[in-house]
Every structure is written in C-alpha cells, then in structure tokens.
Design an enzyme around this catalytic site. Structure first.
Site, mmCIF file in Angstrom:
data_model
loop_
_atom_site.group_PDB
_atom_site.id
_atom_site.type_symbol
_atom_site.label_atom_id
_atom_site.label_comp_id
_atom_site.label_asym_id
_atom_site.label_seq_id
_atom_site.Cartn_x
_atom_site.Cartn_y
_atom_site.Cartn_z
ATOM 1 N N THR A 45 0.793 -1.286 0.057
ATOM 2 C CA THR A 45 -0.049 0.065 -0.032
ATOM 3 C C THR A 45 0.799 1.291 -0.094
ATOM 4 O O THR A 45 2.193 1.207 0.306
ATOM 5 C CB THR A 45 -1.028 0.024 1.397
ATOM 6 N N ASP A 46 0.303 2.464 -0.416
ATOM 7 C CA ASP A 46 1.025 3.642 -0.275
ATOM 8 C C ASP A 46 1.150 4.258 1.068
ATOM 9 O O ASP A 46 1.761 5.014 1.223
ATOM 10 C CB ASP A 46 0.171 4.766 -1.345
ATOM 11 N N GLU A 47 0.214 3.560 2.016
ATOM 12 C CA GLU A 47 0.003 4.188 3.360
ATOM 13 C C GLU A 47 1.630 4.135 4.070
ATOM 14 O O GLU A 47 1.695 4.463 5.175
ATOM 15 C CB GLU A 47 -1.035 3.389 4.219
ATOM 16 N N TYR A 56 -2.117 -0.196 11.170
ATOM 17 C CA TYR A 56 -2.123 -1.029 9.818
ATOM 18 C C TYR A 56 -1.001 -1.076 8.779
ATOM 19 O O TYR A 56 -0.304 -1.540 8.420
ATOM 20 C CB TYR A 56 -3.570 -0.419 9.178
ATOM 21 N N LYS A 91 2.134 -3.188 7.622
ATOM 22 C CA LYS A 91 2.160 -3.397 6.028
ATOM 23 C C LYS A 91 3.639 -2.986 5.816
ATOM 24 O O LYS A 91 4.425 -3.713 5.126
ATOM 25 C CB LYS A 91 1.424 -2.377 5.243
ATOM 26 N N PRO A 150 -8.346 8.722 14.537
ATOM 27 C CA PRO A 150 -6.943 9.146 15.253
ATOM 28 C C PRO A 150 -5.700 8.946 14.414
ATOM 29 O O PRO A 150 -5.550 7.925 13.630
ATOM 30 C CB PRO A 150 -7.026 8.349 16.701
HETATM 31 P P1 NAD Z 1 -9.693 -7.176 2.209
HETATM 32 O O1 NAD Z 1 -9.653 -7.058 3.924
HETATM 33 O O2 NAD Z 1 -10.886 -7.186 1.578
HETATM 34 O O3 NAD Z 1 -9.229 -8.925 2.089
HETATM 35 C C1 NAD Z 1 -8.246 -9.502 2.610
HETATM 36 C C2 NAD Z 1 -8.470 -10.837 2.542
HETATM 37 O O4 NAD Z 1 -7.278 -11.703 3.151
HETATM 38 C C3 NAD Z 1 -9.783 -11.619 3.046
HETATM 39 O O5 NAD Z 1 -10.378 -12.533 2.219
HETATM 40 C C4 NAD Z 1 -9.365 -12.266 4.161
HETATM 41 O O6 NAD Z 1 -10.034 -13.476 4.830
HETATM 42 C C5 NAD Z 1 -7.882 -12.662 4.028
HETATM 43 N N1 NAD Z 1 -7.013 -12.894 5.114
HETATM 44 C C6 NAD Z 1 -6.791 -12.186 6.240
HETATM 45 N N2 NAD Z 1 -6.162 -12.788 6.978
HETATM 46 C C7 NAD Z 1 -5.417 -13.951 6.657
HETATM 47 C C8 NAD Z 1 -4.500 -15.005 6.854
HETATM 48 N N3 NAD Z 1 -3.978 -14.918 8.051
HETATM 49 N N4 NAD Z 1 -4.530 -16.084 6.034
HETATM 50 C C9 NAD Z 1 -4.885 -16.094 4.941
HETATM 51 N N5 NAD Z 1 -5.950 -15.085 4.339
HETATM 52 C C10 NAD Z 1 -6.204 -13.834 5.363
HETATM 53 O O7 NAD Z 1 -8.427 -6.499 1.710
HETATM 54 P P2 NAD Z 1 -8.141 -5.817 0.239
HETATM 55 O O8 NAD Z 1 -8.847 -4.281 0.271
HETATM 56 O O9 NAD Z 1 -8.862 -6.939 -0.741
HETATM 57 O O10 NAD Z 1 -6.577 -5.788 0.338
HETATM 58 C C11 NAD Z 1 -5.932 -6.920 -0.273
HETATM 59 C C12 NAD Z 1 -4.324 -6.453 -0.012
HETATM 60 O O11 NAD Z 1 -3.987 -5.096 -0.766
HETATM 61 C C13 NAD Z 1 -3.977 -6.163 1.105
HETATM 62 O O12 NAD Z 1 -2.489 -6.716 1.498
HETATM 63 C C14 NAD Z 1 -3.745 -4.699 1.415
HETATM 64 O O13 NAD Z 1 -2.900 -4.339 2.282
HETATM 65 C C15 NAD Z 1 -3.428 -4.326 -0.013
HETATM 66 N N6 NAD Z 1 -4.011 -3.047 -0.516
HETATM 67 C C16 NAD Z 1 -5.236 -2.490 -0.194
HETATM 68 C C17 NAD Z 1 -5.825 -1.317 -0.909
HETATM 69 C C18 NAD Z 1 -7.154 -0.981 -0.732
HETATM 70 O O14 NAD Z 1 -7.489 0.136 -1.004
HETATM 71 N N7 NAD Z 1 -7.957 -1.926 -0.343
HETATM 72 C C19 NAD Z 1 -4.781 -0.628 -1.547
HETATM 73 C C20 NAD Z 1 -3.338 -0.851 -1.492
HETATM 74 C C21 NAD Z 1 -2.946 -2.252 -1.263
HETATM 75 O O1 DAU Z 2 -4.151 4.142 0.483
HETATM 76 C C1 DAU Z 2 -4.344 2.579 0.342
HETATM 77 C C2 DAU Z 2 -5.442 2.207 1.716
HETATM 78 O O2 DAU Z 2 -6.611 2.422 1.256
HETATM 79 C C3 DAU Z 2 -5.148 0.719 1.851
HETATM 80 O O3 DAU Z 2 -4.006 0.413 2.166
HETATM 81 C C4 DAU Z 2 -6.272 0.053 2.915
HETATM 82 O O4 DAU Z 2 -6.203 -1.333 3.000
HETATM 83 C C5 DAU Z 2 -7.786 0.680 2.610
HETATM 84 O O5 DAU Z 2 -8.621 0.391 3.537
HETATM 85 C C6 DAU Z 2 -7.298 2.109 2.380
HETATM 86 O O6 DAU Z 2 -7.043 2.849 3.648
HETATM 87 P P1 DAU Z 2 -8.048 4.366 3.917
HETATM 88 O O7 DAU Z 2 -8.140 4.358 5.469
HETATM 89 O O8 DAU Z 2 -7.730 5.482 3.085
HETATM 90 O O9 DAU Z 2 -9.509 3.961 3.212
HETATM 91 P P2 DAU Z 2 -10.837 4.021 3.887
HETATM 92 O O10 DAU Z 2 -11.791 3.726 2.888
HETATM 93 O O11 DAU Z 2 -11.225 3.490 5.286
HETATM 94 O O12 DAU Z 2 -11.179 5.640 4.271
HETATM 95 C C7 DAU Z 2 -10.863 6.422 2.996
HETATM 96 C C8 DAU Z 2 -11.102 7.892 3.723
HETATM 97 O O13 DAU Z 2 -12.357 8.323 4.223
HETATM 98 C C9 DAU Z 2 -9.909 8.160 4.728
HETATM 99 O O14 DAU Z 2 -9.190 9.289 4.774
HETATM 100 C C10 DAU Z 2 -11.048 7.988 6.037
HETATM 101 C C11 DAU Z 2 -12.286 8.558 5.436
HETATM 102 N N1 DAU Z 2 -13.299 7.910 5.912
HETATM 103 C C12 DAU Z 2 -13.533 6.607 5.907
HETATM 104 C C13 DAU Z 2 -14.682 6.005 6.551
HETATM 105 C C14 DAU Z 2 -15.008 4.486 6.556
HETATM 106 C C15 DAU Z 2 -14.642 8.787 6.346
HETATM 107 O O15 DAU Z 2 -14.512 9.997 6.063
HETATM 108 N N2 DAU Z 2 -15.590 8.053 7.101
HETATM 109 C C16 DAU Z 2 -15.825 6.780 7.078
HETATM 110 O O16 DAU Z 2 -16.711 6.281 7.487
#
Ligand code: NAD
Ligand code: DAU
Length: 352
Positions: free
Chosen positions: A132-134, A158, A162, A291
């Site tokens: 992730t970019d985070e 988180y 990562k 937070p």
């Molecule tokens: P998600 O939470 O939707 O899915 C995660 C999956 O991993 C689930 O199916 C869960 O059951 C499985 N899992 C969790 N713990 C496990 C374990 N110990 N063993 C096997 N499986 C396990 O997450 P996502 O949004 O699909 O993200 C997938 C990957 O991409 C993550 O590594 C996340 O850090 C990364 N990522 C997500 C985003 C985003 O915007 N969602 C952006 C950049 C990178």
């Molecule tokens: O940048 C990549 C990341 O993006 C991934 O690594 C993470 O897995 C993914 O969950 C996501 O993280 P964010 O924290 O950016 O996503 P989220 O959808 O939780 O929140 C997006 C933005 O919106 C963030 O600034 C928090 C805000 N937010 C989120 C929720 C759930 C709100 O304002 N209200 C909300 O209810």
C-alpha cells in the site's frame, strides 16, 4: 499454476476473477475467510476446475508448504492481510499477527519450496507482495506524490504492519535471493468492496437512508484507483517486473473525501433518486476524526508506466459511475454482506 493468498477479499477476488477471465492457468486460492473474506464473490467459479479454494492461514507454514509441494506454482501473489485502518486502531494485534508474523511464515514456506526447484524453475519463480501507499506516511498539500524512494513513515498500526511486511519481503530477496516483487498501490474501489470502507459504505448508507459519516473536515485526500486497474498492474509486474524492485501503482486521481461523498450522492440522485425528491447529500454527517488520520496520499506511478508500459483504463469519473451502477445491480451480494448471511454460510460450511 499460481497461488494467490487472500483471494476471497476485495482485491484478491477481483484479481482471481480477472485472471481466469483472461487465462486458463489455474489458481490455488488460500484464504482464512476472516470477516472480510467472501466466497459469494467467487460464486461464478463454482465447479470451475481452474479454481482450487483452500481455507487456511498464511501463517500456517505446514499447510502452505504442503500446498506448494502439491501444486508446484510458478508464482505466489500475496494479498492476504488485515486491511482496515479503523480496525487496526481498535485492535492492532490481528494486524501484527497476519501482516507481520503471517508474511514471515509465508516467506519461510515459500523459501523452503523455492529451494527445492530445479534451476530453470527457480529462476522463473516469483513472489509478488501486494502492499500500500500508506507505508510512506502522509503528504503536505503541496508536496510531490510518493515515489518508490520516499522514506517509509507509517502512521497507523495497519500501515506500520504493512511496512514491516514490505521490509521482510525485501530482506528475503537480499539475504536469500528469493525472487520477489512488491507493489505499493493507492486506494482501490470497485465491485465487491466490503462496506466498511468509505466508498461502499457511503453508497449503501445512502440507499438505506442512513447518515453518511465524514471524518473531521472531510478534506483528507486519497488517490483513487479502480480495482481492475490494480489487477492489470499486478499482472504486468508479475510478467515483466525487475526482481527485488518495488512499483507504485496509482491512477493520478487525487480527491478530497468530501468531494468523493458528494460525487456518489450526485450519481445516486441521477440513477436512483430518493423517494422524497431530496438529494442524498442531505444525509452527509460530519463525525469525529480518525486518530492519527493521514491528511494526504498521492502516488507517482511513472516508474510502472515508463518501465512496464502500464496505464489505468478508468478515470475516477468512469470508475465511480461503474461502481455505483454495480452496487445498484447486485442487491443479492449486498444483502448477504450487510445481513451477515455469508458469515452464517461460512459457519455452516466450516463450523468456525
Ligand atoms: P480485504 O480485507 O478485503 O481482504 C483480505 C483477505 O485476506 C480476506 O479475504 C481475508 O479473509 C484474507 N485474510 C486475512 N488474514 C488472512 C490470513 N492470516 N491468512 C489467509 N488469508 C487471510 O483486503 P483488500 O482491500 O482486498 O486488500 C488486499 C491487499 O491489498 C492487502 O494486502 C492490502 O494491504 C493491499 N492494499 C489494499 C488497498 C485498498 O485500497 N483496499 C490498496 C493498496 C493495497
Ligand atoms: O491507500 C491505500 C489504503 O486505502 C489501503 O492500504 C487500505 O487497505 C484501505 O483500507 C484504504 O485505507 P483508507 O483508510 O484510506 O480507506 P478508508 O476507505 O477506510 O477511508 C478513506 C478515507 O475516508 C479516509 O481518509 C478516512 C475517510 N473515511 C472513512 C470512513 C470509513 C470517512 O471520512 N468516513 C468513513 O466512514
């Protein structure tokens, strides 16, 4: 054959569906089925011999070792993680367990398998870690977007977990020669996104007549990428990425959260207007800030674009319209997720 971990989650499942839509190379899908794992998303693959689902933990070295020995994949793509920042604030333990300890055990199982391969298959093998970019921390409003050489400055449990996993992957390459690739992607959105994250939460809360919670002043910026564009980037990096390198993935779509919420409201006003004739934006409610909330993320994806010729297919405008339309067109998937029915099914099927 490839082995995908976390392939029942949002991005992993999109990746598996896209992969099998374009290729007959089979997928072993290892997923623990936490609350975020959803087999409903993969229902179209029921009975498809190219998809082999296994419920299990990436931290279970014996299981992973046995799967690798049995299926002899040419690549492992690691999506499995705890992924939600807010959950990591309430309970960081699971994030350390899966994202750090789990990745360590996965790397060790993969290293053991890789060492058994003959030289040609050893050279061709890839371990692709999805990150992730985070991990780069937060940006000032006028700072340039994150490049791959930006220092790691994670701010949430988180992102710290990562970042730790990225460092382990790097070390397994430098110390043991494991052929690794890492991608650091910006915020994804699209079909099958679990409604704890901003975009699906806002769509579903709007339709249910519930408040649309905006943290703080809503001026935090995220860089949005349609999930299928992330999948195409991963395929491209797997195919042609240079070993040991990291690649940023992003779509040059920086948006303030409040603008994202307002865009969704406008789309819903057009596609499914409220019965009372009012706009969905009336439901926007400002709530307490997260937070340690990172103010801005932005990705410089030029390395991936220039080196590997990757480009996203969607702009934010086309992608968000497709996403809202997808949620409106899939009430059964939505109902199962919101009612927890799919969790009941997992309980029934697996007894835990
Ligand atoms: P998600 O939470 O939707 O899915 C995660 C999956 O991993 C689930 O199916 C869960 O059951 C499985 N899992 C969790 N713990 C496990 C374990 N110990 N063993 C096997 N499986 C396990 O997450 P996502 O949004 O699909 O993200 C997938 C990957 O991409 C993550 O590594 C996340 O850090 C990364 N990522 C997500 C985003 C985003 O915007 N969602 C952006 C950049 C990178
Ligand atoms: O940048 C990549 C990341 O993006 C991934 O690594 C993470 O897995 C993914 O969950 C996501 O993280 P964010 O924290 O950016 O996503 P989220 O959808 O939780 O929140 C997006 C933005 O919106 C963030 O600034 C928090 C805000 N937010 C989120 C929720 C759930 C709100 O304002 N209200 C909300 O209810």
């Amino acid at each position: 054959m490839i082995l995908v971990t976390g392939g029942a989650g949002f991005i992993g499942a999109n990746f598996v569906l896209d992969w099998l839509a374009q290729s007959d190379e089979a997928v072993v899908n290892l997923d623990k089925l936490t609350y975020a794992g959803n087999l409903e998303t993969l229902a179209s693959l029921n009975g498809d011999a190219r998809h082999h689902f296994v419920r299990g933990d990436i931290g279970d070295r014996a299981l992973v070792g046995q799967l690798l020995a049995q299926h002899q994949p040419r690549a492992v793509i690691n999506f499995a993680a705890e992924s939600h920042v807010d959950r990591s604030i309430h309970g960081p333990g699971e994030f350390i367990q899966t994202n750090v300890v789990g990745t360590f055990n996965l790397l060790e199982a993969v290293r053991g398998y890789w060492n058994t391969l003959p030289d040609d298959r050893k050279a061709a093998f890839r371990f692709l870690h999805v990150s992730t970019d985070e991990v780069y921390g937060t940006l000032a409003p006028d700072a340039p977007p994150f490049t791959e050489t930006h220092p790691y400055e994670p701010n949430s449990p988180y992102s710290a977990s990562k970042a730790a996993s990225d460092h382990l992957v790097r070390a397994w390459h430098h110390t043991y020669g494991l052929p690794v690739l890492t991608t650091n992607c910006s915020n994804n959105y699209g079909p099958y996104h679990f409604p704890e994250k901003l975009i699906p939460l806002v769509i579903l809360n709007a339709l249910a007549g519930k408040p649309l919670p905006v943290y703080g002043d809503g001026q935090q910026v995220r860089d949005w990428l349609f999930v299928r564009d992330h999948c195409s980037a991963i395929r491209r990096v797997l195919e042609a990425g240079r070993l040991g390198e990291t690649y940023n993935v992003g779509g040059w779509n920086e948006k303030a959260n409040l603008d994202v919420v307002q865009t969704i409201c406008t789309l819903l006003d057009e596609l499914q207007p409220r019965a009372d004739g009012k706009g969905y934006a009336e439901q926007i409610t400002f709530v307490a800030d997260r937070p340690g909330h990172d103010r801005r993320y932005a990705i410089d994806a030029r390395k991936l674009e220039k080196e590997l010729g990757w480009k996203p297919a969607e702009t934010f405008e086309t992608g968000i319209r497709k996403t809202v339309q997808w949620y409106l067109a899939h009430p059964a998937w939505v109902n199962n997720v919101t009612s927890g029915a799919y969790r009941d099914w997992v309980q029934q099927q697996y007894g835990a």
